[in-house]
Design a protein around this motif. Sequence first.
Motif, short mmCIF file in Angstrom:
data_model
loop_
_atom_site.label_atom_id
_atom_site.label_comp_id
_atom_site.label_asym_id
_atom_site.label_seq_id
_atom_site.Cartn_x
_atom_site.Cartn_y
_atom_site.Cartn_z
N ASP A 33 -4.99 9.09 4.10
CA ASP A 33 -4.03 9.29 3.08
C ASP A 33 -3.73 10.39 2.54
N TRP A 86 0.78 -1.19 0.07
CA TRP A 86 0.15 0.09 -0.05
C TRP A 86 0.91 1.33 0.04
N GLU A 138 2.43 2.36 -3.66
CA GLU A 138 1.38 2.41 -4.77
C GLU A 138 1.22 3.74 -5.06
N VAL A 166 -8.83 9.24 -2.31
CA VAL A 166 -8.60 7.83 -1.69
C VAL A 166 -9.26 8.02 -0.23
N ARG A 187 -4.10 3.28 -5.91
CA ARG A 187 -4.47 3.12 -4.34
C ARG A 187 -6.13 3.33 -4.59
#
Length: 569
Positions: free
Chosen positions: A276, A243, A246, A281, A251
């Motif tokens: 994030d 994660w 990315e 996201v 993501r």
Amino acid sequence: MSEATAVEAGGPGSWDDLVAAALLGTDRRPPPGHTADHTAGHPAGHAAGRAAARDAPTALLDAAAVATVRRRAGLAPARAADRPSPAPEDPRPPLPEAAARRLTTLLADRAGLAAGGRRGAAPDLMELLPQWLATANARGYTALSAALPALLDAARARTDLRTAVLAFAGPRALWLARWNPDWRFALRTAGGAGPALTGPSLTGPEAAARLWREGLFAERVALLGSLRAADPAAARDLLVSTWATERAEDRLMFLDSLRTGLGPADEPFLEEALSDRSRTVRATAAELLSTLPGSALAARMGRRALSCVSLDLARDPATITVEAPYACDAGMERDGVAARAPAGRGERSWWLGQVVEAAPLALWSARLGGRTPAEIVALPVTDGWRDDLHAAWCRAAIRRRDAEWAAALLGAPTAPGVGGPGGPGVVSPAERSRLLGTMGAEERAAWVAGFIAGHGLSEAFQLLVVCGVPWAPVLGRSVIDALDIARDAGSYPWSFSGVMGLAERCLDPAEAVRLDALLAPPDEREDASPGAAGYWAEAFRRLVTTLRLRAAMAAELGATTPDPPPTAA
């Protein structure tokens, strides 16, 4: 290197050199090897050079003739490549002979328009292909080898066919797709370098991890989706493992795969995703968390929503009062509330809508006196907040697929103001259709039938799209009656071409008997559009022909009625 190889490889004496000599002239650029052959060490010196110059055009033509023969002869012999492994076996039963012939006809159809731009009475066979594929897949058949290229070509041209085509064509289509760049989409759609992935049981955890680390983006998306369906925890662990490295757009796509099998075990990861660095996201993580009734985010948004909406019992009748947020603090932003309102939208209404949308719908019955969703929607709302509040509840019902709230917000289908300024908070046909998608097939069909009976077909197209195939009898009769009324009104059928096209694909084939009475052109009314009666008769003939063709297709595949293709909710 042989002379033939040199000609093809672009070395001395290659075709490109011959073309250059012809374009520049042999006096400026002699044919390859010509000068050396005729002047080097020649005792006559300059005289020999002049003779060679005179012979150069002939030498060029001779060399070009030889090179042309070599080019036409093909490639020089080379070491044979390794023979490819055979295509995998497909254990499913082959199509019945009649169904195989029908598939060939459907794939070869190139229906054009009749004179004057009309379709005529011939069915549009390509529009029947998705239903044929759905029925064949439901019956467990596989394609004949000879049909695979045409199936892959059809799926390449129409992305809506790809899932059904690849399911029907099976592993042999994926094997074939490796040898034709035009069909590489099949490898991406099916998960990459092999048969369609269906979880760790087939690929193994090590192979899945390797594909996740080394695969193309489309392969990784397909892998994550298939793993999520088979083992949600394994898919989430795979996503967590990379994660942090990315890209933001990747993501976002990966996070969307968590919608499948979403559960409480996903909450810790999604809570972390709320911080994030990408706004989109964060918003997607917040949306997913809001659909988990017991999540901490849902509880936080519920508390915010309850502080904004209350019931004033001192009024008669009881009235909902709204106090929209005056600011969007950091906590609200972290939980997915966008602080900046779109142009033309007030900030407070913008924040209110997002908070109410993310709050659990189960809160409102207790907050508003134990009332049902229908009773809550019927309550008056103070200070002009009604549309904002109802629109937020509409989005919440769609997000959580709550059929009871959807039915309350849709209201009675025959009500004069349904979907309009005087009705519930459904302000567009698109929202109406999305609310209908949360309801059961029978309830959905009955509501749309009532809507058509009360309002006609002019706004029914998007509603009909979300109804199951074949249409329930009550809906089919409603559509036929509405088309009959439109025909009697004397207008052209082109205004209803979209509905007529849906009817060809979605009406129960048994309805063809009821349509026989509409095949003869009616008497022309004085105020009717010129020739409209004939056009309507042609449209109904096409509809009846298509319905009977669908019945024949189903019989050839061993089904009494066509199995429905998947419909969008």
